[in-house]
Design a protein around this motif. Sequence first.
Motif, PDB file in Angstrom:
ATOM      1  N   ALA A 209      26.662   3.296 -11.498  1.00  0.00           N
ATOM      2  CA  ALA A 209      26.185   3.725 -10.184  1.00  0.00           C
ATOM      3  C   ALA A 209      25.792   2.531  -9.325  1.00  0.00           C
ATOM      4  O   ALA A 209      26.116   2.466  -8.128  1.00  0.00           O
ATOM      5  N   THR A 210      25.105   1.566  -9.929  1.00  0.00           N
ATOM      6  CA  THR A 210      24.690   0.369  -9.186  1.00  0.00           C
ATOM      7  C   THR A 210      25.893  -0.448  -8.744  1.00  0.00           C
ATOM      8  O   THR A 210      25.947  -0.926  -7.599  1.00  0.00           O
ATOM      9  N   ALA A 211      26.858  -0.617  -9.636  1.00  0.00           N
ATOM     10  CA  ALA A 211      28.063  -1.377  -9.296  1.00  0.00           C
ATOM     11  C   ALA A 211      28.842  -0.705  -8.177  1.00  0.00           C
ATOM     12  O   ALA A 211      29.346  -1.384  -7.267  1.00  0.00           O
ATOM     13  N   ALA A 212      28.933   0.621  -8.216  1.00  0.00           N
ATOM     14  CA  ALA A 212      29.670   1.347  -7.184  1.00  0.00           C
ATOM     15  C   ALA A 212      29.025   1.164  -5.820  1.00  0.00           C
ATOM     16  O   ALA A 212      29.714   0.915  -4.815  1.00  0.00           O
ATOM     17  N   VAL A 213      27.709   1.276  -5.760  1.00  0.00           N
ATOM     18  CA  VAL A 213      27.001   1.096  -4.489  1.00  0.00           C
ATOM     19  C   VAL A 213      27.139  -0.339  -4.003  1.00  0.00           C
ATOM     20  O   VAL A 213      27.366  -0.589  -2.810  1.00  0.00           O
ATOM     21  N   THR A 214      27.013  -1.304  -4.918  1.00  0.00           N
ATOM     22  CA  THR A 214      27.105  -2.719  -4.537  1.00  0.00           C
ATOM     23  C   THR A 214      28.484  -3.042  -3.961  1.00  0.00           C
ATOM     24  O   THR A 214      28.594  -3.709  -2.923  1.00  0.00           O
ATOM     25  N   LEU A 215      29.532  -2.578  -4.619  1.00  0.00           N
ATOM     26  CA  LEU A 215      30.892  -2.830  -4.142  1.00  0.00           C
ATOM     27  C   LEU A 215      31.138  -2.152  -2.795  1.00  0.00           C
ATOM     28  O   LEU A 215      31.772  -2.732  -1.905  1.00  0.00           O
ATOM     29  N   THR A 236      21.009  -0.908   1.027  1.00  0.00           N
ATOM     30  CA  THR A 236      21.659  -1.018  -0.281  1.00  0.00           C
ATOM     31  C   THR A 236      20.690  -0.674  -1.397  1.00  0.00           C
ATOM     32  O   THR A 236      21.037   0.037  -2.359  1.00  0.00           O
ATOM     33  N   GLN A 237      19.450  -1.168  -1.289  1.00  0.00           N
ATOM     34  CA  GLN A 237      18.451  -0.867  -2.312  1.00  0.00           C
ATOM     35  C   GLN A 237      18.179   0.625  -2.399  1.00  0.00           C
ATOM     36  O   GLN A 237      18.145   1.190  -3.496  1.00  0.00           O
ATOM     37  N   GLN A 238      18.003   1.270  -1.262  1.00  0.00           N
ATOM     38  CA  GLN A 238      17.696   2.696  -1.259  1.00  0.00           C
ATOM     39  C   GLN A 238      18.853   3.520  -1.812  1.00  0.00           C
ATOM     40  O   GLN A 238      18.657   4.427  -2.626  1.00  0.00           O
ATOM     41  N   LEU A 239      20.060   3.210  -1.372  1.00  0.00           N
ATOM     42  CA  LEU A 239      21.218   3.959  -1.844  1.00  0.00           C
ATOM     43  C   LEU A 239      21.433   3.748  -3.338  1.00  0.00           C
ATOM     44  O   LEU A 239      21.748   4.700  -4.075  1.00  0.00           O
ATOM     45  N   ALA A 240      21.262   2.517  -3.803  1.00  0.00           N
ATOM     46  CA  ALA A 240      21.428   2.236  -5.232  1.00  0.00           C
ATOM     47  C   ALA A 240      20.359   2.948  -6.063  1.00  0.00           C
ATOM     48  O   ALA A 240      20.649   3.458  -7.150  1.00  0.00           O
ATOM     49  N   GLU A 241      19.141   2.988  -5.556  1.00  0.00           N
ATOM     50  CA  GLU A 241      18.059   3.650  -6.293  1.00  0.00           C
ATOM     51  C   GLU A 241      18.385   5.128  -6.519  1.00  0.00           C
ATOM     52  O   GLU A 241      18.276   5.638  -7.637  1.00  0.00           O
ATOM     53  N   VAL A 242      18.794   5.811  -5.447  1.00  0.00           N
ATOM     54  CA  VAL A 242      19.132   7.232  -5.581  1.00  0.00           C
ATOM     55  C   VAL A 242      20.355   7.407  -6.481  1.00  0.00           C
ATOM     56  O   VAL A 242      20.419   8.333  -7.303  1.00  0.00           O
ATOM     57  N   ALA A 243      21.338   6.523  -6.336  1.00  0.00           N
ATOM     58  CA  ALA A 243      22.546   6.614  -7.163  1.00  0.00           C
ATOM     59  C   ALA A 243      22.210   6.452  -8.643  1.00  0.00           C
ATOM     60  O   ALA A 243      22.831   7.097  -9.502  1.00  0.00           O
ATOM     61  N   ILE A 244      21.249   5.610  -8.963  1.00  0.00           N
ATOM     62  CA  ILE A 244      20.843   5.426 -10.362  1.00  0.00           C
ATOM     63  C   ILE A 244      20.240   6.712 -10.915  1.00  0.00           C
ATOM     64  O   ILE A 244      20.547   7.131 -12.037  1.00  0.00           O
ATOM     65  N   TYR A 245      19.385   7.358 -10.123  1.00  0.00           N
ATOM     66  CA  TYR A 245      18.822   8.640 -10.561  1.00  0.00           C
ATOM     67  C   TYR A 245      19.937   9.659 -10.792  1.00  0.00           C
ATOM     68  O   TYR A 245      19.932  10.381 -11.793  1.00  0.00           O
ATOM     69  N   PHE A 246      20.872   9.716  -9.859  1.00  0.00           N
ATOM     70  CA  PHE A 246      22.001  10.653 -10.002  1.00  0.00           C
ATOM     71  C   PHE A 246      22.828  10.310 -11.238  1.00  0.00           C
ATOM     72  O   PHE A 246      23.299  11.197 -11.956  1.00  0.00           O
ATOM     73  N   GLY A 247      23.025   9.009 -11.477  1.00  0.00           N
ATOM     74  CA  GLY A 247      23.815   8.582 -12.624  1.00  0.00           C
ATOM     75  C   GLY A 247      23.179   8.990 -13.944  1.00  0.00           C
ATOM     76  O   GLY A 247      23.866   9.451 -14.859  1.00  0.00           O
ATOM     77  N   ILE A 248      21.870   8.828 -14.041  1.00  0.00           N
ATOM     78  CA  ILE A 248      21.170   9.209 -15.274  1.00  0.00           C
ATOM     79  C   ILE A 248      21.282  10.715 -15.489  1.00  0.00           C
ATOM     80  O   ILE A 248      21.532  11.194 -16.609  1.00  0.00           O
TER      81      ILE A 248
END
Length: 255
Positions: A209-215, A236-248
């Motif tokens: 999830a973090t890699a996808a948001v970063t790219l 980027t930080q906010q989107l990655a944070e939410v994406a990590i929760y979704f990924g888990i």
Amino acid sequence: MRQLELFFIALAYFTRLPVPGWVAFAPEKLSHAARFLPLVGWLVGATGAAVFWLAAQVLPIDIAVVLSMAATIRVTGAFHEDGWADTCDGLGGGWTKARVLEIMKDSRIGSFGAISLMLLLLGKYHALTDLGAEQDYPLVAALLVAHPLSRLAAVSLMAVLDYARADDSSKSAPVARRLTTAELGLATLFGVLPLLLLNPREALAALVATAAVTLWALRTFARRLGGYTGDCLGATQQLAEVAIYFGILAAWSFT
């Protein structure tokens, strides 16, 4: 002592937490302090986790989640949420680089910013509520992982892209310097170390999830702006944070 001073400078710049009086702020020092942004995320995540755990002892989970979110916003001064709203306003309302940057610098919030901020917080609330639905540990672990790892996503932009604004009047101008390989390596260590709190499936999902948001952020900001701004880092930080929760949460569906 120099590294400790740089950490406290990062803490003072990116949060509202107090720092020792002997720390001497200087723009040239701040440009080297970004390496500690994921480490700052440890403290922000720990604050959110502590508030949630304490509140959950006497209050329903959904209220404890709201209090946890409020605590992290208070600790950071809504620094990153503001960047998310400004970035969405700029990218949504501007067609040229100059216009996007102009909109992003405007202190007023527009339709794109307001709607995107509402959706972001709503998504974060529901994800955290689901993570804490059965027991406290998954939510606590997710907070301790997501805050450092999402800040690593933001720092990664600084190692690859140039600063997009030609002037140095922005509040983020002091950190507008490409990170060296050594600085990025240190930031990466602080960003990924908390993944040990998750099981392998959850850790892999968080990394993906973090890699996808970063790219996505690298591609979008390079194409639209030719670089990044401070608002882009916050977004980027906010989107990655939410994406990590979704990924888990997504990883749970494969158990």
